[in-house]
Write an enzyme that holds these catalytic residues in place. Structure first.
Site, mmCIF file in Angstrom:
data_model
loop_
_atom_site.group_PDB
_atom_site.id
_atom_site.type_symbol
_atom_site.label_atom_id
_atom_site.label_comp_id
_atom_site.label_asym_id
_atom_site.label_seq_id
_atom_site.Cartn_x
_atom_site.Cartn_y
_atom_site.Cartn_z
ATOM 1 C CD GLU B 751 -3.089 -0.790 0.088
ATOM 2 O OE1 GLU B 751 -3.303 0.380 -0.243
ATOM 3 O OE2 GLU B 751 -3.655 -1.779 -0.422
ATOM 4 C CG ASP B 752 1.079 3.645 -2.708
ATOM 5 O OD1 ASP B 752 1.709 3.095 -3.621
ATOM 6 O OD2 ASP B 752 -0.061 4.113 -2.835
ATOM 7 C CB ALA B 753 4.467 1.299 3.232
ATOM 8 N N GLY B 906 3.506 8.213 0.039
ATOM 9 C CA GLY B 906 3.561 6.981 0.816
ATOM 10 C C GLY B 906 4.097 7.274 2.196
ATOM 11 N NE ARG B 938 -1.489 4.335 -7.265
ATOM 12 C CZ ARG B 938 -0.835 4.052 -6.163
ATOM 13 N NH1 ARG B 938 0.315 4.623 -5.925
ATOM 14 N NH2 ARG B 938 -1.333 3.222 -5.286
#
Lengths: 335, 1132
Positions: B751-753, B906, B938
């Site tokens: 999740e974009d971390a 993020g 994206r």
């Protein structure tokens, strides 16, 4: 089962991934054989200077090689400034940022001569575990009538504060034991701050021994790494323009062209493994790029507290100690 | 006229060779910005107001007369604005600087001086340089002390040379008057409101604002105006305007059979109403007037009032002299015609969202409205005072100057700007939120705010039209930069080269028009006006005349503009649909420069560009030489503009685009390779760039802001764009070039971390400084008491300073450099317990020592701060003002938010030791690991290009460009990498830092510019076990700042109910919240007290139960309104 030593185990650098050799089952199935290891293991020092070293470790597993690398980075101790007492700081750098900058200055002091500071509550430390420095400096006007307003040297005194301005304050017997030349910052010209007239530092600095795991400033190396030995095989004779193109696809000195215009691999060791041949599909069909899986080219750059080879030796010792500790605990369990 | 025909001389065949493209044409853009600057529109507008408009306003209202004395007359001769100053205590003033005002919480304003002549008794007296009030001064305007100062001089004034100015400082706060978007005034707009075609005109003059529309109802035409109770048949209006005969009326509207047929019902209606004369028509209209609330002193007949109304209010912008309604009648006839045409042809409806129909109101015009209102109020007040005082016989004669109260204007302007409430009484206009505090989060957020355009449209209405991107916004407003959500599409930003016009004089334009063949409308009859071959010429919404052969008129106008004979921002365009020519000289139009193309050749040649490069040619020179001109939206849409040289069509092309990247605004200009990104990503970045930490200005150390975020080691991006350099973002950057490896690592990167390298953080990556301020004033009160600051208190037993006061110095204020921790006192202030000045009270206790209560300024926050600065000064009310600046240094931690410049944000998911990080052949480990799943959905290809460009740039030691619609090409970057012996795809071999073996995949890695955003866990994390409770309900408080509880909401409750966890509900909702033991009388069911039921007068049946305190409160409140709740208790 292919064993290390039978022939060079390789990984092949394909266009989109690194492929293991099909006959090579890797280390998973391999049993460690002390005799084999003794026979095959080699350590060759290639280059050495005051601050860096390049050497080859041949015939070991990546786990061991990596352990050395990791220990060099984060467990070989060195001295660094840990406590900063700011009595006066009128420069534009905030106190915390300044303290951080001091911390990152590498010190020449040999960590082996000092002890770890164990008592957290004792801020000042003692002569066995702490080095004290001070920085008392003030920027003043030298000449106010300088025409060129960018000629700072002519206008101001002490407008650039360098690491050389940090002065060692020996504690107790330290003055007799150590020489000032072997204690202070590794480099004289590390810029700490810029100043203008009226700016002033009055700072006490305390350096302690620590390890890189705690903070990167305690790491004794700027670089400690390895890479696998590259190997390039030309599957077909490549000549003429193709040969020149091929030469360009590799690092300088890797591919040479003989008098008849045929390309040959001169020395693959210093190839960057950029795999740029794959940019030319017709060329790449005739080239196989691979790396020797158990040939580690180590590069160590010391920051100055140790000689580079000492760092490696310390790393080996550290690993040995760790093993000893483990064995002891295992034996303890068994009893 | 040879000049005009010269366009037709060329032979198209010989000229059909390809046009050479101009090299480095973009160099015109910096020269444009050097002249215009990023906020020039604000400054221009304010300058126009302060230097010219203010004089016009005073001239228009220059006499104050009195009803009491016909001889009394106060006349304003001149008005001018001085330089900013501050009033000192001893009636003197001193010149001030913006930074002094910011620090001392004052208003940066300059005195407005007037010269007056007035009567005192029988004398005529002249007074010069009388203070009328104080005008807040826009920074960098012509009256600002910063005007025309060099960088060095600015730095001496503690001002950042890169600060754009264009805002005001009121009460120490920086305030921006946002650009307001409005529908164009004085323009006929035909639209279809639910099947009813209407033509609407919003008339605006200095005196009046009104809205008039012609509507079509049951195939008859009516005039609608809010001063009329019902719709008036247009024929009656014509009669009232002295166009009495049916023939005259029909001639004005049009004599063709179709028109006659359509209009005849309206004429027949006249007969129905039996109205044949002007008198009757006026009487009819008079009977439909909206009754005014305040009856005027001199009573007029309704007919007279209707005539006045017709002359001044209905279609107020069309001039009526001596009740000659001819112009107005023609205008009204045209409106009717428009409605008729639209009934037949829906294509002729106007698009309300078309940007040519919009005007932007800037600080200058808004201030001039406000100033005129205040000035009129001041004069009115003066008049009432004169009326009251002149008849009285006094020792001293009435002296008007003494009653000229400067506070009306001073306070009026100051409070309007600082509150943002724009209340204009004469227009009954009330607008809130016109001004906003300038956001100083980062340099870009400040600039972004200065280019913001606010739409007047209601945010709640669900129509897509005003929100969607209009094709006519091309080049004027940034297509990317708009907020998401509520205000999406309503708040816009100006593009880089947009200019907003200020008003220019129309008299030379009128003269030129008449000289080039326009026939004055006042000399013409209806037949000629509606003639087929004739074009109607409008000037600023008013009909000027008609013209035969419009091409000639347009050509002359364009020629004269290019030659500099008329103002550069005069625009002229043709509407073939309406057969009209519109000339505009008004303010608030959006316009933009273009290279003029003649005979297929752009007039700007390579030589000119060279001249720009060596500095001998400025942007004005292009305008003066007629090589470049400004086109407003309407004219732009009437031109044939080539995007690039190769697109030039010899036959048709009139203009050439200067540089395509200028269609983007300042914020979108930061994105490298925006043309490779999915469009919403650029929009996201526009919002995020404003939250990035960085350097906010060279003077940031001299400011005391309420909140300021700085990054410790800011870097200029490796991949730049032209916009970055033009906006000086490279000098005041907000971010760092992090070496990024695009790979997966652990599971903490979903999740974009992001994964951060601890070594990098140790070495200073992402480190930031957070500055906060606290301030207090030492007030003096009416009863001659005042606040005081006490020194640190000592513990009586140990004689040591108590812990809370440990950081205080002897004067009771914290020392600079001190570390303050939670609950420490920073200013030991005390306040008198009695501050009222009741004379009775004071007599009772004459000389008693006043009691003080402590009101210390304490530090709140779990993490300690350091005191950076202590400022002691005096504010506007001459109270002592103490400001403290507190500083925190923070290193990145898990949960801190980072973002690249491609709308890819993020949070930090994991911080990994350097030895665990993967490393490449050079032993380099990345600063940051980004999960590749961020890419496919994206589609931020721009980011991959940025990485490649940065990597190539790092190896070459140069900056690459990712300018929109241009920039370094991907293949060039690959060649550069190839050259430097790096993989041309940007993928390197990495080894696992944990196992030490090479990774199977090649890793795409290189530097990417990352921004640290202001959202940090430290400011957000919150948990509570026990803590404070609200006084009234005894329930836990709400919110982090009050150390509140975490609410178990209705939906959570529903879950527990459906699950049947009744005891858990009991615990969550009562025991952990506001459980309260009450005594209940099981006999009567009422609450008992101390085991005693006051109702039953017994304690036998009293039981103890525990209920929520809020429930007990409810019962008591019910009882207070005579409702008795009764509890029925049962044992179970």
């Amino acid at each position: 089962m292919a064993k290390i030593g039978d022939k060079k185990p390789k990984v092949i650098l394909e266009e989109f991934k690194i492929k293991e050799n099909s006959e090579d089952y890797g280390f998973a199935d391999e049993q460690f054989n002390r005799e084999d290891f003794k026979r095959n293991f080699k350590l060759k020092v290639i280059k050495k200077s005051n601050l860096d070293i390049e050497f080859d470790l041949i015939g070991i597993t990546p786990a061991i090689a990596n352990a050395f690398r990791r220990i060099m980075l984060s467990e070989v101790p060195s001295m660094a400034i840990e406590k900063v007492y700011i009595y006066n700081n009128t420069s534009i750098i905030p106190d915390e940022v300044l303290a951080h900058r001091f911390g990152l200055i590498p010190l020449k002091a040999d960590p082996r001569l000092f002890e770890y500071k164990l008592d957290e509550k004792d801020e000042e430390g003692n002569e066995l575990d702490t080095l004290e420095f001070k920085l008392e400096i003030k920027c003043t006007w030298k000449n106010k009538d300088v025409k060129d307003s960018r000629n700072f040297d002519a206008m101001y005194k002490n407008h650039n504060i360098y690491s050389e301005h940090i002065k060692w304050v020996p504690r107790g017997k330290q003055g007799t034991l150590y020489n000032e030349a072997n204690i202070g910052p590794c480099d004289d010209k590390i810029l700490i701050s810029k100043m203008r007239p009226g700016h002033e530092f009055n700072i006490k600095l305390l350096a302690v021994k620590g390890i890189g795991k705690d903070h990167a400033k305690f790491s004794p190396v700027s670089l400690a790494t390895y890479r696998l030995l590259p190997e390039i095989t030309l599957l077909k004779e490549i000549r003429g323009k193709d040969a020149q193109l091929l030469q360009k696809c590799f690092s300088p000195g890797v591919i040479e062209i003989d008098k008849s215009g045929i390309a040959y691999v001169k020395n693959a060791r210093y190839d960057n493994c950029s795999r740029n041949v794959y940019r030319y599909p017709e060329l790449s069909k005739n080239v196989e790029i691979s790396r020797v899986r158990n040939h580690f080219i180590f590069n160590i750059e010391s920051l100055g507290a140790y000689k580079p080879e000492e760092i490696f030796i310390l790393a080996v010792k550290t690993l040995k100690n760790k093993c000893d500790v483990l064995l002891e605990e295992l034996n303890f369990e068994n009893k | 006229m040879p000049v005009i025909n010269d366009d037709f001389w060329y032979d198209s065949k010989t000229l059909k060779k390809p046009i050479k493209s101009l090299e480095e044409k973009w160099k015109i853009v910096p020269s444009f910005l050097a002249v215009k600057g990023l906020v020039k529109q604000h400054i221009d507008s304010f300058n126009y107001f302060v230097n010219e408009d203010i004089k016009n306003i005073v001239r228009a209202n220059n006499k104050v007369l009195s009803d009491a004395d016909p001889n009394f007359c106060l006349e304003y001769l001149d008005v001018r604005v001085g330089t900013p100053n501050i009033d000192d205590s001893n009636l003197s003033t001193h010149p001030t600087t913006p930074n002094e005002c910011r620090l001392r919480d004052m208003t940066y304003s300059a005195p407005i001086f007037v010269d007056i002549e007035y009567t005192r008794g029988t004398q005529r007296i002249m007074r010069k340089d009388l203070l009328l009030g104080k005008m807040p001064i826009m920074l960098r305007s012509s009256h600002c002390v910063l005007y025309g100062k060099s960088d060095y001089e600015l730095s001496k004034l503690n001002e950042c040379p890169l600060d754009p100015g264009g805002y005001f400082i009121t009460r120490g706060q920086e305030k921006v008057i946002l650009i307001q978007e409005q529908m164009s005034w004085n323009k006929m707009l035909v639209d279809d409101s639910s099947g009813q075609i209407q033509c609407q005109v919003a008339s605006t003059t200095h005196q009046k604002k009104s809205r008039t529309s012609v509507i079509s109802k049951h195939s008859k035409y009516y005039l609608k105006h809010n001063s009329m109770t019902e719709d008036i048949p247009v024929a009656i209006v014509f009669k009232a305007m002295n166009v009495v005969t049916d023939q005259e009326i029909i001639q004005l509207i049009g004599t063709d059979p179709e028109t006659q047929k359509r209009f005849s019902p309206s004429l027949i209606e006249l007969v129905e109403h039996k109205i044949f004369t002007q008198k009757r028509a006026l009487e009819y209209m008079g009977s439909k007037l909206v009754t005014k609330r305040y009856a005027t002193a001199a009573k007029k007949t309704p007919a007279d009032e209707a005539r006045d109304l017709l002359a001044t209010t209905i279609l107020a912008h069309v001039p009526v002299e001596q009740f000659n309604f001819q112009m107005k009648a023609i205008y009204l006839a045209l409106m009717i015609r428009r409605v008729m045409v639209a009934e037949v042809d829906p294509n002729s409806l106007d698009d309300r969202d078309y940007y040519g129909n919009k005007r932007l109101e800037l600080a200058g015009s808004l201030l001039s409205l406000m100033f005129e209102d205040l000035f009129k109020r001041l004069n009115n007040d003066l008049k009432t005072i004169a009326d009251k005082n002149i008849p009285k016989v006094k020792a001293a004669q009435f002296d008007a100057v003494r009653h000229l109260r400067s506070t009306i204007i001073t306070a009026g302007l100051e409070s309007a700007i600082s509150s943002g409430n724009w209340t204009i009484k004469r227009f009954k206009m009330e607008r809130a939120g016109v001004t906003q505090v300038l956001s100083r989060l980062s340099y870009i957020s400040a600039i972004g705010m200065m280019t913001r355009v606010n739409s007047q449209f209601e945010k709640t209405r669900k129509v897509s039209g005003p929100r969607s991107l209009q094709p006519s916004q091309w080049g004027m407003l940034c297509p990317s930069d708009t907020p998401e959500g509520e205000a999406c599409g309503l708040v816009k930003n100006l593009a880089l080269m947009t200019h907003i016009t200020t008003e220019t004089d129309e008299t030379p334009v009128i003269r030129l028009a008449f000289n080039s063949g326009v026939e004055d409308i006042r000399l013409l009859g209806g037949d000629i006006i509606n003639h087929k071959g004739v074009f109607v010429v409008f000037l600023n919404g008013n009909i000027l005349g008609v013209v035969l052969g419009y091409q000639k008129l347009v050509q002359i106008f364009r020629l004269m503009r290019r030659k500099g004979r008329i103002a550069p921002f005069v625009s002229i365009h043709v509407s073939h649909l309406r057969k009209c020519i519109y000339i505009h000289t008004d303010g608030g139009r959006l316009c933009r420069p273009y290279i003029i193309v003649q005979r297929g050749q752009p007039l700007v040649k390579q030589d000119h560009i060279e001249e720009v490069k060596n500095g001998t040619r400025k942007f004005e020179d292009f305008l003066d030489d007629g090589l470049i001109e400004f086109l407003d939206v309407n004219e732009e849409n009437d031109s044939y503009i080539a995007y690039q040289e190769s697109d030039i069509d010899i036959e048709r092309t009139t203009h050439l685009e200067i540089e395509p990247f200028t269609i983007l605004g300042v914020c979108a200009g930061l994105v490298p390779y925006p043309h490779h990104n999915q469009s919403p990503r650029n929009t996201y970045q526009c919002a995020m760039g404003k939250q990035a930490m960085g350097v906010i200005g060279y003077n940031q150390k001299n400011r005391i802001d309420t909140l300021m975020y700085n990054i410790v080691y800011p870097q200029s991006p490796m991949v730049r764009s032209k916009t970055i350099e033009l906006t000086n973002f490279d000098k005041l950057p907000a971010g760092q070039n992090a070496t990024v490896a695009v790979m997966s690592y652990s599971g903490y990167d979903i999740e974009d971390a992001l994964i951060l390298n601890k070594g990098s953080i140790d070495r200073g990556y992402g480190r930031c400084l957070v500055y906060k301020n606290t301030k207090t004033t030492i007030k003096r009160y009416a009863n001659r008491t005042s606040d005081r600051i006490m020194g640190p208190a000592k513990d009586a037993a140990t004689d040591k300073v108590i812990f809370k006061h440990d950081v205080l110095e002897a004067d009771g204020i914290v020392g600079s450099g001190e570390k303050v921790v939670n609950k420490m006192v920073m200013i030991n202030k005390e306040m008198p317990s009695v501050t009222s000045s009741n004379p009775v009270e004071q007599k009772d206790v004459p000389q008693q020592a006043t009691a003080y209560m402590p009101v210390p300024i304490t530090y709140k926050g779990v993490e300690p701060s350091y005191v950076e600065k202590v400022m002691v000064s005096v504010n506007n009310d001459e109270d002592l003002l103490i400001k403290l600046l507190l500083r925190q240094t923070r290193r990145p931690e898990i949960g801190d938010k980072f973002s690249s410049r491609h709308g890819q944000k993020g949070v930090t998911g994991l911080i990994v030791n350097q030895d665990d990080m993967p490393f490449n052949d050079f032993g380099m480990s990345p600063d940051m690991i980004m999960n590749p799943h961020g890419f496919p959905s994206r589609m931020t290809v721009g980011k991959t290009l940025e990485l490649l460009g940065s990597k190539a740039g790092v190896l070459q030691g140069k900056f690459h460009y990712g300018t929109a619609f241009g920039g370094s090409k991907c293949t060039d970057l690959q060649d550069e990498l190839f050259e430097k012996d790096f993989n041309y795809l940007g993928k390197d071999i990495f080894y696992s830092g944990i196992t030490g073996e090479p990774l199977e995949a090649y890793i795409y890695s290189g530097p990417v510019y990352y921004q640290k955003l202001k959202h940090m866990v430290q400011d957000k994390m919150h948990a509570r076990a026990r803590g404070p409770r609200a006084v009234l309900t005894r329930q836990p408080t709400q919110g982090r700042s009050r150390e509140g509880g975490l609410r178990l909401g209705e939906m959570e409750r529903d879950c527990l109910i459906s699950y049947g966890a009744s005891l858990l509900i009991m615990e969550r909702l009562m025991l952990s919240s506001d459980a309260f033991n009450v005594d209940v009388c099981s006999h009567c069911g009422r609450l008992a007290y101390s085991s005693w039921c006051h109702n039953c007068r017994s304690s036998t049946n009293v039981a103890k139960i525990s209920i929520p305190y809020a429930c007990k409160l409810l019962f008591q409140e019910l009882m207070s309104i005579n409702v008795i709740p009764k509890l029925t208790l049962k044992s179970y």
